[in-house]
Design an enzyme around this catalytic site. Structure first.
Site, PDB file in Angstrom:
ATOM      1  N   GLU A  79       0.785  -1.231   0.000  1.00 35.33           N
ATOM      2  CA  GLU A  79       0.000   0.000   0.000  1.00 35.33           C
ATOM      3  C   GLU A  79       0.827   1.296   0.000  1.00 35.33           C
ATOM      4  OE1 GLU A  79      -3.011  -0.087   3.011  1.00 35.33           O
ATOM      5  OE2 GLU A  79      -3.948  -1.869   2.193  1.00 35.33           O
TER       6      GLU A  79
ATOM      7  N   GLU B  98      -5.240  -8.534   0.225  1.00 35.31           N
ATOM      8  CA  GLU B  98      -5.937  -8.326   1.505  1.00 35.31           C
ATOM      9  C   GLU B  98      -7.404  -8.039   1.236  1.00 35.31           C
ATOM     10  OE1 GLU B  98      -4.282  -5.315   4.138  1.00 35.31           O
ATOM     11  OE2 GLU B  98      -2.250  -6.004   3.687  1.00 35.31           O
TER      12      GLU B  98
HETATM   13  C1  BG6 Z   1      -4.491  -2.487   5.308  1.00 30.80           C
HETATM   14  C2  BG6 Z   1      -3.118  -2.811   5.837  1.00 30.80           C
HETATM   15  O1  BG6 Z   1      -4.565  -1.143   5.000  1.00 30.80           O
HETATM   16  O2  BG6 Z   1      -5.573  -2.728   6.091  1.00 30.80           O
HETATM   17  C3  BG6 Z   1      -3.117  -3.666   7.081  1.00 30.80           C
HETATM   18  O3  BG6 Z   1      -2.285  -3.363   4.858  1.00 30.80           O
HETATM   19  C4  BG6 Z   1      -4.181  -3.167   8.006  1.00 30.80           C
HETATM   20  O4  BG6 Z   1      -1.849  -3.631   7.666  1.00 30.80           O
HETATM   21  C5  BG6 Z   1      -5.548  -3.333   7.355  1.00 30.80           C
HETATM   22  O5  BG6 Z   1      -4.153  -3.799   9.234  1.00 30.80           O
HETATM   23  C6  BG6 Z   1      -6.666  -2.756   8.187  1.00 30.80           C
HETATM   24  O6  BG6 Z   1      -6.640  -1.365   8.077  1.00 30.80           O
HETATM   25  P1  BG6 Z   1      -6.639  -0.295   9.250  1.00 30.80           P
HETATM   26  O7  BG6 Z   1      -6.751   1.013   8.536  1.00 30.80           O
HETATM   27  O8  BG6 Z   1      -7.789  -0.598  10.123  1.00 30.80           O
HETATM   28  O9  BG6 Z   1      -5.330  -0.448   9.973  1.00 30.80           O
END
Ligand code: BG6
Length: 442
Positions: free
Chosen positions: A161, A347
């Protein structure tokens, strides 16, 4: 899904490993940020997190029970090179080496993310991503990783990301447009240099994992679908979001035309002669993290688009993200049609309010339903896009959610942070069945 489809789960070093001050690891920005006055909840840190550093064997056993054929995890740069460069910490190399061996012994393929947000603190002090040496420092770290793990690890993802890396930096610093664009460019150069190094090793495949929240065409008319695509791949002035800003240079060897249209020449980075050649070192696969759809888009009948936000009547996850599963149809479809690379959702998942009930279980029906809907849409996309090759749930286990600390649970496995007990949730058993049927039984 197609034969050999990759069914996996994902985590990241800072979020699960713990052992922040053990095994010769250097400090990362995440060992420092939460302790600042406006850091994560009451200074809650990732010092212990899920303690995977000490419990990786137990966790691999759980992965085996789940039946995944791949585990995506990240390497902490500062565990390998405590100062970001210089001396290699052999104890850190050994940790990942043991984890990789344990995965392979259990028939689980490691998908290794080289950078998932945990910049070594020493490099932060040296100017972080804006340090002109950053791309070479990243390449140097990648060389150590490739040297240690090639042959056993086939899939490497350089950056997780880049847009969120930018976002977190921008929350910290006030930067001019030129500095922002330079930082984006430095990240891309770092990716390209790392990709070239990785390709020196036989059998290694390289990918990158940007994130996006795709739009949903208001209707399925040709005009609305085209308008949604246009919006998705557009570059807006002073915005660091959108997949094209990062993916077009990597795959097509230049920023999109819209980039040059919205920025003045004097705002652009000082491009080096070979920069785009370096950045566009061919990648072998392309990933995307998609959690939700962003908005509805329709055609304005003049070649442009009209954007409408998703109404508040739409159900939301515990992180307030709309549950709009069509994002996992349109996003992958648009990305495959544009980039034509073997494609992975690296993801996808959700935070819900999980409770351990008196039967010592976690009945997370909402997460199960979320997965069911999203995977069904992804499956539909896979019928139209032969590039679609795999899917990773975020996350294997509850973990340290960055600035939200431990307040949001994304896992298929519940973690009791007091005792480090792991409890597979109902969604764990649901995903197991999905994997066993290769996506037939949703
Ligand atoms: C993604 C990341 O943005 O989303 C993860 O790659 C992260 O590391 C996941 O845990 C959940 O997002 P957030 O914004 O709740 O941390």
């Amino acid at each position: 899904m197609k034969k050999d489809f990759v069914w996996g789960v994902a985590t990241a070093a800072t979020q699960v490993e713990g052992a922040a001050y053990e095994g010769g690891k250097g400090l990362t920005v995440w060992d420092v940020i939460p302790t600042r006055p406006n850091g994560a909840r009451q200074g809650e840190t990732a010092e212990v997190a899920c303690d995977q550093y000490h419990r990786y064997k137990e966790d691999v056993k759980l992965l085996k029970t789940l039946g995944v054929n791949a585990y995506r995890f990240s390497i902490a740069w500062a565990r390998i090179l405590p100062n970001g460069d210089g001396e290699v910490n052999e104890e850190g190399v050994k940790y990942y080496s043991d984890l990789i061996d344990e995965l392979l012994k259990n028939g689980i393929e490691p998908f290794v993310t080289i950078y998932h947000w945990d910049l070594p603190y020493e490099l932060y002090k040296r100017g972080g991503f804006l340090n002109p040496a950053f791309p070479d420092l990243f390449a140097n770290y990648t060389r150590v990783v490739a040297e240690a793990f090639h042959g056993r690890v086939k899939h490497f993802i350089t950056l997780n990301e880049p847009a969120c890396i930018m976002n977190r930096e921008l929350n910290e610093h006030r930067l001019s447009i030129k500095e922002k664009l330079t930082m984006v460019h430095q990240l891309l150069l770092a990716h390209g240099k790392a990709a070239k190094i990785l390709h020196e090793y036989e059998g290694v495949q390289v990918g990158i994992a940007p994130n996006s929240a795709p739009p949903i065409p208001k209707t399925s008319s040709f005009e609305d679908v085209e308008a949604a695509k246009k919006y998705y791949f557009d570059v807006e002035r002073d915005s660091i979001w959108g997949p094209a800003l990062y993916s077009d240079p990597v795959i097509f060897g230049d920023y999109p035309a819209a980039y040059y249209a919205v920025y003045r020449k004097d705002e652009l980075p000082d491009f080096g002669k070979d920069d785009f050649k370096i950045i566009s070192e061919p990648i072998d696969f392309y990933c995307q993290n998609i959690y939700n759809a962003d908005c509805y888009v329709s055609s304005d009948k003049k070649g442009g688009y009209i954007v409408e936000s998703i109404p508040t009547t739409c159900p939301r996850t515990a992180t307030d993200w709309p549950v709009k599963e069509e994002g996992l149809y349109y996003g992958p479809k648009f990305l495959c049609e544009r980039y034509h690379k073997p494609f992975y959702i690296s993801e996808n998942g959700c935070a819900v309010t999980d409770l351990v009930t008196s039967d010592k279980k976690v009945h997370d029906g909402a997460r199960e339903e979320f997965l069911k809907r999203y995977i069904a849409c992804y499956k539909k996309a896979s019928e139209e896009c032969p590039e679609i090759s795999g899917y990773f749930v975020w996350s294997f286990m509850d973990n340290y959610e960055w600035d939200k600390a431990y307040s949001k649970r994304f896992g298929l496995v519940y973690v009791d942070y007091e005792t480090q007990e792991r409890i597979p949730k109902d969604s764990f058993w649901y995903y197991k069945k999905v994997i066993e049927s290769n996506g037939e039984n949703l």
